[in-house]
Write an enzyme that holds these catalytic residues in place. Structure first.
Site, PDB file in Angstrom:
ATOM      1  N   ILE A  43      25.442 -44.278 -53.437  1.00 55.42           N
ATOM      2  CA  ILE A  43      24.264 -44.976 -53.974  1.00 55.42           C
ATOM      3  C   ILE A  43      23.091 -44.922 -53.007  1.00 55.42           C
ATOM      4  O   ILE A  43      22.024 -45.450 -53.301  1.00 55.42           O
ATOM      5  CB  ILE A  43      24.552 -46.433 -54.403  1.00 55.42           C
ATOM      6  CG1 ILE A  43      25.024 -47.287 -53.230  1.00 55.42           C
ATOM      7  CG2 ILE A  43      25.564 -46.479 -55.530  1.00 55.42           C
ATOM      8  CD1 ILE A  43      25.082 -48.786 -53.582  1.00 55.42           C
ATOM      9  N   ASP A 180      24.151 -41.299 -43.703  1.00 54.07           N
ATOM     10  CA  ASP A 180      24.929 -40.784 -42.568  1.00 54.07           C
ATOM     11  C   ASP A 180      24.063 -40.614 -41.332  1.00 54.07           C
ATOM     12  O   ASP A 180      24.433 -41.016 -40.226  1.00 54.07           O
ATOM     13  CB  ASP A 180      25.546 -39.423 -42.927  1.00 54.07           C
ATOM     14  CG  ASP A 180      26.406 -39.508 -44.164  1.00 54.07           C
ATOM     15  OD1 ASP A 180      26.647 -40.638 -44.632  1.00 54.07           O
ATOM     16  OD2 ASP A 180      26.828 -38.455 -44.661  1.00 54.07           O
TER      17      ASP A 180
END
Ligand code: GLA
Length: 402
Positions: A43, A180
């Site tokens: 998401i 990330d």
């Protein structure tokens, strides 16, 4: 798996650098970690909330200028030889068998106005590759920080994270979100980060699990984000957003929401049955409900309600498994084994999916039993031998001084 002390990693890297480039004079060292995402999967690219933590598993880079105007030479402890590209012909680096992430990042730094010249760099990474723990982000972010510092760029962590994401999107062909790279650049030991991927507002939340630890269970089935269904999912949710906006407009709303995660669960309930494609409908349900679960998860974790946190992890796994269909046989087998273990309060897949790791919250005194129990069942189901890491959280990208 206990991460080795940083001094050992630096020593190994220094030797590897010397073996490839002659001497280690003037070397600087930088590190950027991998991450585990606790909850909030798939998401980040829908403007949602995510809840990752940086790991102690990381990528180290030893770097120095090489005196040339534009020659970049790259090496790593695990690969033979040197990969070379020219900054004036960065596009040619696409054909390298290794070094793409670095080339993409260098291109982004140049685009930001940094006067990058020739350099030599050698990498050592302890983030398992293809395990959903962001080994690629750790390469991008360590490169971004190292090259920017070497050439006077002085970028902050968020700018480095964004440069890494753009490199991955535009040079490496994976249309990833920001989670990330952000976790790798901005992580903080003993904390998870609740990150709003729409605004990039973030908050550190102490990761206090009492007498529990986080175990990462690696299916040892590598995911290959580029080749997998990742980009397909992105297209499906883009269609989902268009559908939701269309439906919202049909209700007389002139300014519909701009991202899927701005839709509330109530709006979802109201609109979803008008989404024409059932697959798109499933993806949208996952995205909107996952965003709500992250909010709840942060709240219960801050209140020390670990059982409720674990329950949300289980629900999140079912959502990504059945509605988003981003797990696969191996991840499902690992999850199914873990949730029947007495002493595991919660488990779910983590990262991009289609292989990689599950994250498990397990009683600290039952770690060995967990590995034995889950490992045996996982191997019986899949024929694969898994790996387990008791997870330690660490700091985000930084220079290492020796
Ligand atoms: C990969 C991507 C992230 C995120 C996750 C799924 O790790 O790089 O941006 O989309 O998958 O949550």
């Amino acid at each position: 798996m206990k991460e080795q002390p940083v001094e050992n990693k630096i020593l190994t890297l220094k030797k590897a650098f010397e073996a490839r480039f002659g001497s280690s004079e003037g070397l600087r060292f930088f590190a950027a970690p991998g991450r585990v995402n606790l909850i909030g999967e798939h998401i980040d690219y829908c403007g949602g909330l995510v809840f990752p933590a940086a790991l102690t598993l990381d990528t180290l880079v030893a770097i120095r200028k090489n005196g040339t105007p534009s020659t970049v030479r790259l090496a790593a402890t695990t690969i033979d030889g040197i990969r070379t590209f020219d900054i004036n012909n960065i596009e040619d680096a696409r054909s390298l068998d290794w070094g793409n992430y670095q080339a993409g990042v260098v291109r982004e730094l140049i685009r930001l106005g940094i006067d990058v010249g020739g350099f030599d760099a050698c990498y050592l990474t302890t983030v398992p590759f293809g395990a959903g723990l962001s080994s690629s982000a750790s390469i991008e972010v360590s490169t971004g920080l190292a090259v920017s510092e070497l050439f006077g760029g002085k970028l902050n962590g968020v700018e480095i994270a964004l440069a890494g994401q753009r490199a991955e999107n535009t040079f490496c062909g994976v249309n990833c979100g920001i989670m990330d790279q952000f976790a790798s650049a901005m992580g903080k030991k003993d904390h998870a980060i609740v990150l709003d991927c729409n605004t990039l507002d973030y908050k550190y939340v102490p990761l206090e699990l009492g007498n529990h630890v986080i175990i990462l269970a690696n299916t040892c089935k590598k995911h290959a984000l580029g080749a997998s269904k990742y980009n397909e999912r992105r297209r499906e949710v883009a269609e989902g957003l268009e559908e939701m906006q269309r439906i919202e407009k049909s209700r007389g709303v002139s300014e519909p929401h701009k991202t899927l995660c701005e839709y509330s669960v109530e709006e979802l309930r109201d609109y979803m049955c008008e989404i024409s494609d059932p697959t798109v409908m499933m993806r949208v349900i996952h995205v909107v409900t996952e965003n709500a679960r992250v909010k709840e998860a942060v709240k219960v974790l801050e209140a020390g309600k670990l059982d409720e946190f674990g329950e949300l992890l289980r629900k999140a796994n079912n959502s990504i498994r059945y509605l988003y269909e981003a797990t696969g046989f191996e991840l499902d087998a690992m999850f199914d084994a873990a949730v029947t273990f007495d002493g595991c309060v919660g488990a779910r897949m983590t990262g991009g999916g289609f292989g990689g790791c599950t994250v498990n919250i397990v009683a600290a005194d039952r770690v060995e039993d967990f590995k034995e129990y889950v490992g045996t069942r996982y191997t019986a189901a899949t024929g694969n031998v898994p790996e387990f890491y008791v997870c330690e959280t660490g700091d985000g990208a930084r220079e290492l001084f020796i």
